[in-house]
Enzyme design. Sequence first.
Site, PDB file in Angstrom:
ATOM      1  N   PHE A 112      70.620 105.993  43.097  1.00  0.00           N
ATOM      2  CA  PHE A 112      70.202 105.556  41.739  1.00  0.00           C
ATOM      3  C   PHE A 112      70.159 106.927  40.705  1.00  0.00           C
ATOM      4  O   PHE A 112      70.254 106.639  39.494  1.00  0.00           O
ATOM      5  CB  PHE A 112      68.610 105.508  41.877  1.00  0.00           C
ATOM      6  N   LYS A 113      70.700 108.150  41.308  1.00  0.00           N
ATOM      7  CA  LYS A 113      70.818 109.244  40.288  1.00  0.00           C
ATOM      8  C   LYS A 113      72.017 108.957  39.321  1.00  0.00           C
ATOM      9  O   LYS A 113      71.847 109.438  38.346  1.00  0.00           O
ATOM     10  CB  LYS A 113      70.945 110.275  41.299  1.00  0.00           C
ATOM     11  N   ASP A 114      72.940 108.202  39.860  1.00  0.00           N
ATOM     12  CA  ASP A 114      73.959 108.027  38.804  1.00  0.00           C
ATOM     13  C   ASP A 114      73.426 107.343  37.623  1.00  0.00           C
ATOM     14  O   ASP A 114      74.106 107.600  36.436  1.00  0.00           O
ATOM     15  CB  ASP A 114      75.055 107.077  39.506  1.00  0.00           C
TER      16      ASP A 114
END
Length: 463
Positions: A112-114
């Site tokens: 999810f960091k993307d």
Amino acid sequence: MKYISTRGDQTERGFSDILLEGLAPDGGLYLPKAYPKVDDATLTRWRGLAYADLAFEILSLYIDDIPADDLHAITRKVYTEQVFGTKEITPLTWLGERIALQGLSNGPTLAFKDMAMQLLGALFEYELGRRGETLNILGATSGDTGSAAEYAMRGKKGVSVFMLSPNGRMSPFQQAQMFSLQDANIHNIAIEGVFDDCQDIVKAVSNDLAFKRQHRIGTVNSINWARLLAQVVYYFAGYFQATKTNAEKVSFTVPSGNFGNVCAGHVARQMGLPIDKLVVATNENDVLDEFFRTGAYRPRGTADTHETSSPSMDISKASNFERFVFDLLGRDGARVKQHFTVPQFEVAAGEHAGIAGFGFTSGRSTHADRVATIRRCHAEHGVVIDPHTADGLKVALEKRDPAVTMLVLETALPAKFAATIREALAIEPPRPAGLEGIENLPKRVKVMAADVEAVKAYIHAHV
């Protein structure tokens, strides 16, 4: 829109300044002076917007020093089906009536960091180009932030990355994603310790204002407001997918370590998004769960931070938690500073009771819970989830209200944590094309002691 520090510095700064700065000079975190409010008519207008256009609308409420056409061009460049796999960008996978996974992990590094890091990379490149400046990014990762940052920054003009990670405490896939990068502007530093040691070093360097300014140090951890702001968008996107009218409420369960992901939900709720509950799901490192249950915040030391099968949540000092406490205490910067400059603290009984007004509740999960939840999700729905998402789903099933739709934020693809998937399901999790054998690629990493001065010396030698 102007920003102030959680620790009392009332100096007002613009978005582009705090984008490059990270921590405030007094050691606090930046928040807007007030959250913009979204009314029913605005929610209705936003329904049906493409994700990139929704991102532009939300970011525009917080960013007034980048021309609107430029900002819109950035969001449309970043949030594409080509990069994130679907036109929805964060699609829902229903697991029965009123419960779904919100897929946040279809970007380049499968986490999810993307969702935020791809935007942050584009914003950095834009602002540095506009100023004719360079930036050396210093970050800490427990697993996913590092690879997301490095993939977002490789090839970006004027940007170098120095990423600290806990040596040996990430999955083999996570390590390979980072350490296999050979780009000259990417520097991986494996610290002998846990994530909190890495995070402490980042904060210590950021608090050395002379060093920070001399070496143009910025941050990509979720202490950077721009990254958290980008995450606010997918709460709105999930809500619109899960509802037909603005009269409906939705709850979100969020696997939590550093509190950035769920803090974005707090911001969305403060803006007026109809969120019922924000459920904080921890693993065995349950400092946040303890706070929400008791009002006591007691970060643990390195020796007492458990190494678990959801390693990205093996965190005992949740940096973004300070932002919520600032709001909980009525934005009293002096009290926030007092609390966060001592080893632990406890809020007053009345303040603890006030947490319910912000929609927060919490729960915890163990390795046995993760394995059982992965098995259950696969058996009942044919869906394979990673261990962190399993922590979230386990707690969501305990905390859900049958009358309110619950969205569980999916935080990584199972391919990143193959050992736990093999244990739970006796299968090898599928990998996206091109990532076969990534663990066997040559690695480029520097192992160092948890020493602030040593890290500063390394940065000085490589900028």
